[in-house]
Write an enzyme that holds these catalytic residues in place. Structure first.
Site, short mmCIF file in Angstrom:
data_model
loop_
_atom_site.label_atom_id
_atom_site.label_comp_id
_atom_site.label_asym_id
_atom_site.label_seq_id
_atom_site.Cartn_x
_atom_site.Cartn_y
_atom_site.Cartn_z
N SER A 1 -32.82 -74.11 -74.24
CA SER A 1 -31.97 -75.10 -73.91
C SER A 1 -31.97 -75.12 -72.28
CB SER A 1 -30.78 -75.77 -74.39
OG SER A 1 -31.09 -75.68 -75.82
N ALA A 2 -31.33 -74.10 -71.88
CA ALA A 2 -31.08 -74.61 -69.45
C ALA A 2 -29.83 -75.53 -69.87
CB ALA A 2 -32.38 -75.44 -69.29
N HIS B 1 -22.77 -74.62 -70.14
CA HIS B 1 -21.83 -75.23 -71.40
C HIS B 1 -20.94 -75.21 -70.84
CE1 HIS B 1 -24.93 -75.13 -74.88
NE2 HIS B 1 -25.55 -74.35 -74.28
N ILE C 1 -26.56 -61.43 -76.71
CA ILE C 1 -25.89 -62.75 -75.91
C ILE C 1 -26.97 -63.68 -76.10
CG2 ILE C 1 -25.66 -62.73 -72.72
CD1 ILE C 1 -24.97 -60.65 -74.21
N GLU C 2 -26.78 -64.26 -76.78
CA GLU C 2 -26.79 -65.50 -77.72
C GLU C 2 -26.61 -66.76 -76.78
OE1 GLU C 2 -25.96 -67.45 -80.99
OE2 GLU C 2 -24.58 -65.97 -81.39
N CYS D 1 -49.60 -83.60 -60.72
CA CYS D 1 -48.42 -83.85 -61.55
C CYS D 1 -47.09 -83.84 -61.52
CB CYS D 1 -48.68 -83.90 -63.06
SG CYS D 1 -50.35 -83.64 -64.03
N CYS E 1 -54.75 -77.47 -62.47
CA CYS E 1 -54.62 -77.12 -61.69
C CYS E 1 -55.01 -75.58 -61.83
CB CYS E 1 -53.13 -77.41 -61.07
SG CYS E 1 -52.23 -76.95 -61.92
#
Lengths: 419, 470
Positions: free
Chosen positions: B45-46, B49, B333-334, B399, B439
């Site tokens: 999700s980048a 938190h 490591i979630e 783009c 591209c």
């Protein structure tokens, strides 16, 4: 700041035809801006024949068709700048461009013609589930690799979507030694031209699976195969009809999207039905002095139609400049697509200020047999044209005579009447 | 003999490498793929938190809050995109207010600053597109968004610049204890080191087993996402979470740091550690659930879908321990792993310092310059760059407005891209609305030129090294 009467964004068939026409209509100070290293646009990778039947009354390849126009551009001495990318167009028609030689530069334009063409709908936009391996290409990307770079992306091919580029590439890949297992089309009819289905699929024994789609893509790093299933009348896959096709290449020919990012940033109003600008009979957009033509306006089937349309845009831009860059002051009437008509170009007509007959181009929403195209303004029938069959894959072009339109003061409806 | 061998080139391994590279240590990082950032780190999700979600006193809670505090400064020093955009957790039912309050209390216990509970109207005032159904929202001002590729690459490149050796396309097949450390057998030969850091993501359990340093399981938890065009990027400005509803665990709607809109993820525990396929059901679930938060999301503007695998441990917490003498695990490591990465790296260094003396390097470089983002420069900077190197005047990816100069830099720099996806992660070429349709032929040619192979030798992604003259 350099200044031009007309700046044309894009040096493909639309841009070139617009430039030639603008010059013929008296504009001297024109420039064509092309992002590629030569004029021609996508025609340069379309090495098959079938272009030019209307315009030149002969069958040309894409590069030959482009060359005819490039020669006109050259012989008329119309300047063009290649390897030049337009980054922005402002509402007051300052165009920002980028090139190796001049860096980032602003130029001022009295008028602008948008001729950027379109792009292909990518896999992600189709929401096809599965992995994202190497071997999934839009048909046009594969066409570029095969025809311009001399590289065949794979040997065992499945094609999703029966758009014209997909059909052309089915034949092209076959001629290059690949095996095309099938062309799957979600709809119950093809979105490609009849002649392409005959000449590119039937002639090579390639099956066209109507009402079928790809429901899974297998292979983590490299494509290993796809699962194709039949769909019901709501386009939902039918359980139990899945079939696995081993393949190393999946080509997508699932629609073209006019490339209007520059137009939107400029403030040009976009028609959600075409994804192209809303224009009037002179192909002028909602921004004064900014015109649009070719596939950036609406997706065409035939380049001949692009050239004809673009010539009208070129003439309109010339007229705008000669008029002293003032907009049409009369109130336009709307053109409303209804009953089987998906959209129309133009979407409005300045009936009080016409200088000639008016083209209306449109596509139908489905397959219609034994029907008539009817154009009405209230009770006043402006045109009725009978047709044996109308299909969504073929753009319709009707011409309404100037004298019929001159008195029209109410909205014009375009519709299909089933007989 | 290395001092430390790090197994895994995801964000945890690369952050650990950058941390260890501050000291006089001989460090090697081993990665089975041909590039770093190829697993969980590239498909998530980048989110940076805030830290209200983890149970108090867990490693997740501590390392999340610590990591959150570190990332803003790191993003400046190491040149990766980060934005502190704040987050909201939406509550759709009056009777769930208590759950939201509990979440707020949990966050406060964890040391998260600035949390407040908003009424539905207050939330909509700050985020106008939120659904009318929103009754309350927990607002977390310290939440942020980051580019996970750039962040991982930034750690890797900084580690490389400070002397860490990277062995890519190298898969660990066995690990044996030797008298003065560990011997690692790979498909490219043996390597030995005094200490091992196991940062192997979804494979951390298997790596730990090889050394008899495990006893835990990593369950890949599949998360599917949809990414929308930049046209839709302004739909929301905060990261929008949901309290669990009748439909199960919620999904998020967030702008990305580059201005797209991201929705997802699903959460499905699976067995296959390589199953990154999207599914029709998963994509449908995202549509249905995200519509609760924001009505009328423009799904017609989806440009791609993707799946990531979260490395979920079976202990409900990060597993950071010395599993065997001199063998350190950073496993499970979630989420919030991306946020926690720099804090995990500190913790691993701390643990190592109890085993061996660490003396700081005097010549450590604490900054890193990423690939320049031409489109973000001022007109003057753009023209100065083109004057120096005209390839910056040639747009390859229309783009995203990515120049040939940027792509060449991404390919030529240390630990440079060797695949199309590698170029994409470093420059964003191919990340836009046409998804590399225009591209990729040009990028393929630039890669082929650098790699000394034919067009056919250029890969989208992959483990193997490039075969020359393929």
């Amino acid at each position: 700041m350099r200044e031009f009467d007309l700046v044309i964004v894009g040096g493909g068939p639309a841009g070139m035809a617009a430039a030639v026409s603008a010059r013929e209509n008296g504009l001297e100070n024109i420039v064509i801006l092309e992002r590629d290293s030569e004029l021609g646009g996508i025609l340069n990778q379309c090495i098959h024949n079938g272009f030019g039947l209307h315009t030149f009354k002969e069958e040309l390849t894409g590069p030959e068709y482009a060359e005819r126009y490039a020669e006109k551009v050259n012989s008329m001495g119309i300047p063009y700048e290649t390897d030049t990318m337009v980054l922005n167009i402002s509402k007051d028609r300052v165009v920002t461009l980028l090139s190796k030689g001049r860096g980032v530069e602003d130029i001022r334009a009295k008028s602008v013609i948008l001729a950027m063409g379109c792009r292909e709908r990518p896999r992600g936009a189709l929401n096809i589930p599965g992995y994202r391996p190497q071997g999934v290409y839009t048909a046009g990307t594969a066409q570029k690799l095969v025809n311009c770079e001399g590289y065949l992306p794979g040997k065992e091919v499945v094609i999703l979507g029966s758009g014209d580029i997909g059909l052309i590439m089915a034949r092209r890949m076959t001629l290059e030694g690949a095996h095309v297992a099938a062309v799957a089309e979600l709809m119950p009819y093809s979105s490609g031209l009849k002649r392409n289905i005959v000449q590119c699929l039937d002639d090579y024994g390639i099956p066209l699976l109507l009402s079928h789609t790809v429901v899974d893509i297998k292979g983590k790093e490299k494509l290993e195969g796809v699962v194709i299933a039949q769909v019901d009348s709501k386009n939902a896959p039918i359980a139990g009809t899945e079939k696995f096709y081993p393949c190393d290449t999946l080509l997508l020919s699932c629609g073209l999207i006019p490339e209007n990012e520059l137009s939107k940033n400029c403030g040009v109003e976009i028609d959600p039905r075409t994804n192209g600008p809303l224009v009037d009979e002179g192909l002028e957009t909602s921004i004064d002095g900014v015109f649009a033509c070719g596939n950036v306006l609406h997706v065409h089937d035939l380049v001949d139609f692009v050239s004809e349309e673009s010539a009208r845009a070129g003439a309109s831009a010339a007229e705008f400049v000669k008029r002293g860059c003032t907009a049409d002051s009369t109130e336009p009437v709307k053109v409303i697509p209804q009953n089987g008509v998906r959209y129309t170009v133009p979407s409005q007509i300045h009936t009080a200020e016409l200088t000639g007959d008016v083209h209306i181009r449109f596509r139908v929403t489905g397959v219609f047999k034994d029907c008539a195209i009817v154009v009405k303004a209230g009770e006043n029938e402006l045109l009725r044209r009978k047709s044996r069959i109308l299909v969504p894959s073929e753009m319709q072009d009707i011409i309404i005579r100037q004298d019929k339109l001159a008195e029209v003061g109410e909205d014009i409806c375009v519709e299909i009447e089933e007989v | 003999m290395y001092d430390v061998i790090i197994i895994g080139g995801g964000v945890t391994g690369c952050a650990a490498a950058a941390e260890l590279a501050k000291y006089q240590l001989n460090v090697c990082l081993v990665e089975k793929e041909s590039d770093v950032c190829e697993g969980t780190s590239k498909a998530n999700s980048a989110i940076v938190h805030a830290g209200f979600d983890a149970e108090p006193d867990t490693l997740k809670a501590k390392l999340n809050v610590r990591g959150n505090a570190m990332i803003a400064e790191l993003s400046k020093k190491l040149d990766f995109a980060f934005k502190n955009n704040g987050a909201m957790v939406l509550c759709f039912e009056e009777e769930k207010l208590a759950d939201l309050e509990k979440l707020c209390e949990k966050g406060e216990k964890n040391g998260v600053a600035g949390l407040e509970i908003l009424s539905g109207d207050e939330a909509r005032a700050r985020e106008p597109r939120l659904s009318k159904e929103v009754k309350y929202a927990l607002y977390a001002p310290t939440s942020g968004i980051v580019c996970p590729f750039e962040m991982t690459l930034a750690f890797a490149e900084n580690a490389y610049a400070n002397g860490v050796e990277f062995r890519l396309s190298t898969e660990v097949t066995a690990i044996d204890k030797i008298s003065d450390g560990w011997k690692i057998t790979t498909d490219k030969g043996e390597i030995s080191g005094r200490y091992i850091f196991n940062c192997a993501g979804v494979y951390a359990d298997r790596i730990a087993e090889m050394a008899n340093a495990g006893g835990f399981r990593i369950i890949p938890r599949k998360g599917e996402y949809m990414l929308m065009d930049k046209d839709a990027g302004g739909t929301v400005s905060h990261t929008i979470f949901q309290l669990p509803t009748k439909m199960g665990k919620g999904v998020l709607v967030t702008p990305t740091v580059h201005g797209n809109l991201l929705v997802g993820p699903t959460a499905e525990d699976i067995d296959d550690k390589e199953n990154t396929a999207t599914t029709a059901g998963g994509l449908a679930e995202i549509r249905a659930k995200s519509a609760l938060s924001v009505e009328g999301l423009p799904f017609g503007k989806v440009i791609t879908g993707f799946t990531g695998l979260r490395a979920v441990g079976d202990t409900n917490d990060f597993i950071i321990n010395e599993g065997a003498e001199g063998f350190f695990n950073a496993a499970g490591i979630e989420s919030p792993g991306l946020t926690s990465a720099p804090a995990i790296a500190e913790m691993l260094r701390e643990m190592l310092s109890k085993k061996t003396d660490l003396s700081p390097k005097t010549d450590h470089i604490d900054t890193r310059e990423g690939v320049v983002h031409f489109a973000e420069l001022s007109r003057e900077e753009q023209n100065a760059l083109i004057a120096k190197d005209p390839t910056y005047g040639n747009i390859v990816c229309r783009c995203e407005t990515i120049t040939e100069g940027e792509i060449r830099d991404a390919i030529n720099r240390p630990l440079g891209a060797v695949t199309l996806d590698g170029v994409k992660r470093r420059t964003r070429a191919g990340m836009g609305r046409c998804q590399a349709g225009f591209c990729s032929p040009k990028t393929i040619l630039l890669l082929a030129e650098k790699l000394g192979c034919g067009i056919g030798g250029v890969r989208k992604t992959g483990r193997e090294e490039v075969q020359k003259d393929a």
